[in-house]
Write an enzyme that holds these catalytic residues in place. Structure first.
Site, mmCIF file in Angstrom:
data_model
loop_
_atom_site.group_PDB
_atom_site.id
_atom_site.type_symbol
_atom_site.label_atom_id
_atom_site.label_comp_id
_atom_site.label_asym_id
_atom_site.label_seq_id
_atom_site.Cartn_x
_atom_site.Cartn_y
_atom_site.Cartn_z
ATOM 1 N N ASP A 85 -9.468 7.085 3.678
ATOM 2 C CA ASP A 85 -9.813 5.872 2.943
ATOM 3 C C ASP A 85 -10.782 6.260 1.827
ATOM 4 O OD1 ASP A 85 -8.285 4.007 4.351
ATOM 5 O OD2 ASP A 85 -9.830 3.752 5.891
ATOM 6 N N GLU A 108 7.122 -1.823 -3.138
ATOM 7 C CA GLU A 108 6.834 -0.458 -2.707
ATOM 8 C C GLU A 108 7.935 0.041 -1.779
ATOM 9 O OE1 GLU A 108 2.926 0.083 -1.119
ATOM 10 O OE2 GLU A 108 1.950 -1.016 -2.752
ATOM 11 N N TYR A 167 -5.449 11.840 5.834
ATOM 12 C CA TYR A 167 -5.361 10.477 5.330
ATOM 13 C C TYR A 167 -6.780 9.922 5.236
ATOM 14 C CZ TYR A 167 -4.124 5.630 4.667
ATOM 15 O OH TYR A 167 -4.007 4.362 4.140
ATOM 16 N N ARG A 174 -5.816 2.503 14.331
ATOM 17 C CA ARG A 174 -6.669 1.809 13.371
ATOM 18 C C ARG A 174 -6.196 0.391 13.109
ATOM 19 N NH1 ARG A 174 -7.034 4.870 8.288
ATOM 20 N NH2 ARG A 174 -6.853 2.998 7.056
ATOM 21 N N ARG A 228 6.470 -3.497 1.158
ATOM 22 C CA ARG A 228 5.639 -4.647 0.824
ATOM 23 C C ARG A 228 5.770 -4.970 -0.661
ATOM 24 N NH1 ARG A 228 -0.718 -2.550 1.004
ATOM 25 N NH2 ARG A 228 -0.465 -0.736 -0.353
ATOM 26 N N ARG A 254 4.704 11.747 3.093
ATOM 27 C CA ARG A 254 5.504 10.602 2.694
ATOM 28 C C ARG A 254 5.101 10.255 1.265
ATOM 29 N NH1 ARG A 254 10.028 9.519 4.817
ATOM 30 N NH2 ARG A 254 9.836 7.266 4.466
ATOM 31 N N ARG A 268 -7.427 -8.787 16.830
ATOM 32 C CA ARG A 268 -8.591 -9.626 17.109
ATOM 33 C C ARG A 268 -8.178 -10.874 17.875
ATOM 34 N NH1 ARG A 268 -9.725 -9.028 11.270
ATOM 35 N NH2 ARG A 268 -10.836 -7.063 11.052
#
Length: 372
Positions: free
Chosen positions: A355, A305, A353, A171, A279, A248, A175
Site C-alpha cells: 500500500d 479495469e 504488494y 486483509r 470494476r 498480474r 465488520r
C-alpha cells in the site's frame, strides 16, 4: 561521479528517498522510463477531472509519521472509500458488513450474522484454511464467497481460488457493524491537486530525466553516481537470469461520457465471472463531483479495469506471491544482497504488494539507515 545517488523510478519510494537525500545535502539524479513522474499513482486531468491513469489510489494509513510526512507535500480531501459490489445486478456493500449480511440472509443482528458464517464454515469442514477459498469461507461464509469473492478474485488473479494462498484475502475487511468505510484507518483521503503534483513537490529542485530506461543505458548512468536506488523489477535488473517472476497486470478502458452521473459511486466491483472487467471507476467522485472552484463537473469519466497475466511489455502490477514465485524472489534477493552500490526498494524492487503508506514508511526507514 556527478551525483551521490542515482534513483531509478519516480514513484513514491524513489521520490521520497530523493527528497530526503537532497534535504540532507546529497546530490541526486532521478530517471524514469515513462514520459512523466509519479509511477502508477500518476494522475492527469481529462475534461478537468483528475483521472487516476493506472487505477484508483486512495491514501489511507494508521501511521502518524507517514501521514504527517506526506501531508507536507499536498493537501488531502476527506474522501472515504465505500465501494459497492455488483453481482448480476444485485448491489451489496463493501466492506462486508451488516448491510451486506442483511441483504444476503435477512439477518438483522450481529449475533445472527456471526452464527450464519460459523454455520457455513462448519458445514465446509474448515479448521485451518489452506487456500484462499477456505480462508474466505471462514471469514464470510459460503454464500458471500460464491457471490462476492470467487468470481472477482479469479478474474483478478487468473487462478482458481483453491490455487491461491490464504493470506491474499486476510486483509479483507469484515465488520459486524453498519460502517461502510472500507479502510480501518485513522487517516484517509486523496490529494486535492492529484498525486502527480504531490510527487512533483517531493522532487522540487532535483534533476529528473524522463523517457530514460535505466536498463537500456545502465553503464552510462551508473558512471554518474556513487550509489543507485533501484525501484524497478528485481528480475529485470538481473536480465531474468534465474527466470521471470510472475505478476498480474491491468489494462484500462477509459471513456469520457456526456452525462453527469454514470454509477453514483467512485468504485463498483463486478463480482460475477461472466462480466470481463473487475470494476468500474468513476473518477469525479474522488473529488465529490466538483472542480477546484467548487463547480459541478457537467460530464464524467469512467475506467473499466481488466486483469490479465503479465507478459514482457506489460506494466507489472501485482506480484503473485505464491510458493514458487516467493522462492524465486528469495534467489534474486540473495543476488541483491551482494550488491555493493545498488539498493532495491518499492513494490517491484522487493516483489511485494505494498500500500502507498507502507511504501513511504519503508522509504523513510531506509533513509534513516542510509543517510547520515
Amino acid at each position: 561521479m556527478q551525483f551521490d545517488y542515482l534513483v531509478v523510478g519516480s514513484g513514491l519510494y524513489g521520490s521520497v528517498f530523493a527528497h530526503e537525500a537532497k534535504a540532507r545535502g546529497k546530490s541526486v539524479l532521478v530517471v524514469d522510463k515513462r514520459p512523466n513522474v509519479a509511477g502508477n499513482i500518476y494522475t492527469e486531468e481529462v475534461e478537468g477531472i483528475p483521472v487516476h491513469k493506472y487505477g484508483a489510489h486512495i491514501f489511507h494509513t494508521n501511521n502518524g509519521r507517514v501521514w504527517n510526512y506526506i501531508t507536507r507535500f499536498a493537501r488531502f480531501n476527506r474522501f472515504t472509500n465505500s465501494p459497492v459490489a455488483n453481482y448480476r445486478g444485485e448491489l451489496y456493500s463493501l466492506p462486508f458488513n451488516m448491510y451486506t449480511f442483511n441483504k444476503m440472509w435477512g439477518v438483522v443482528t450481529p449475533q445472527e450474522a456471526a452464527a450464519r458464517i460459523e454455520q457455513q464454515k462448519r458445514e465446509a469442514g474448515i479448521t485451518e484454511p489452506g487456500n484462499l477459498e477456505e480462508q474466505a469461507i471462514s471469514l464470510v461464509g459460503r454464500d458471500i464467497f460464491e457471490k462476492l469473492v470467487k468470481g472477482y478474485t479469479e478474474k483478478q488473479w487468473g487462478r482458481d481460488c483453491r490455487e491461491l494462498p490464504p493470506f491474499i484475502i486476510r486483509r479483507l475487511p469484515v465488520r459486524f457493524t453498519y460502517d461502510n468505510n472500507y479502510f480501518d484507518a485513522a487517516y484517509q483521503g486523496i490529494p486535492v491537486e492529484g498525486y502527480t503534483r504531490l510527487v512533483e513537490n517531493l522532487l522540487e529542485g532535483i534533476e529528473v530525466r524522463l523517457n530514460t530506461d535505466y536498463l537500456q543505458c545502465r553503464e552510462e548512468l551508473d558512471a554518474l553516481a556513487d550509489k543507485v536506488i533501484y525501484t524497478g523489477p528485481i528480475d529485470g535488473f538481473y536480465g531474468y537470469r534465474l527466470g521471470a517472476l510472475e505478476y498480474r497486470s491491468v489494462r484500462f478502458e477509459t471513456e469520457v461520457l456526456d452525462i453527469p452521473n454514470f454509477q453514483g459511486n467512485a468504485a463498483v466491483n463486478y463480482t460475477d465471472r461472466e462480466i470481463p472487467w473487475t470494476r468500474i471507476i468513476e473518477h469525479k467522485w474522488f473529488v465529490f463531483g466538483r472542480d477546484k472552484e467548487g463547480k459541478e463537473f457537467p460530464g464524467t469519466v469512467i475506467s473499466r479495469e481488466y486483469s490479465s497475466e503479465w507478459k514482457p511489455g506489460d506494466e507489472p502490477y501485482y506480484p503473485v506471491n505464491d510458493e514458487k514465485n516467493s522462492a524465486l524472489y528469495e534467489e534474486y534477493r540473495k543476488l541483491a544482497d551482494g550488491e555493493e552500490k545498488v539498493f532495491f526498494g518499492g513494490r517491484l524492487g522487493e516483489y511485494k504488494y505494498y500500500d502507498m503508506d507502507a511504501v513511504i514508511a519503508a522509504a523513510l526507514e531506509f533513509c534513516d539507515r542510509e543517510l547520515p
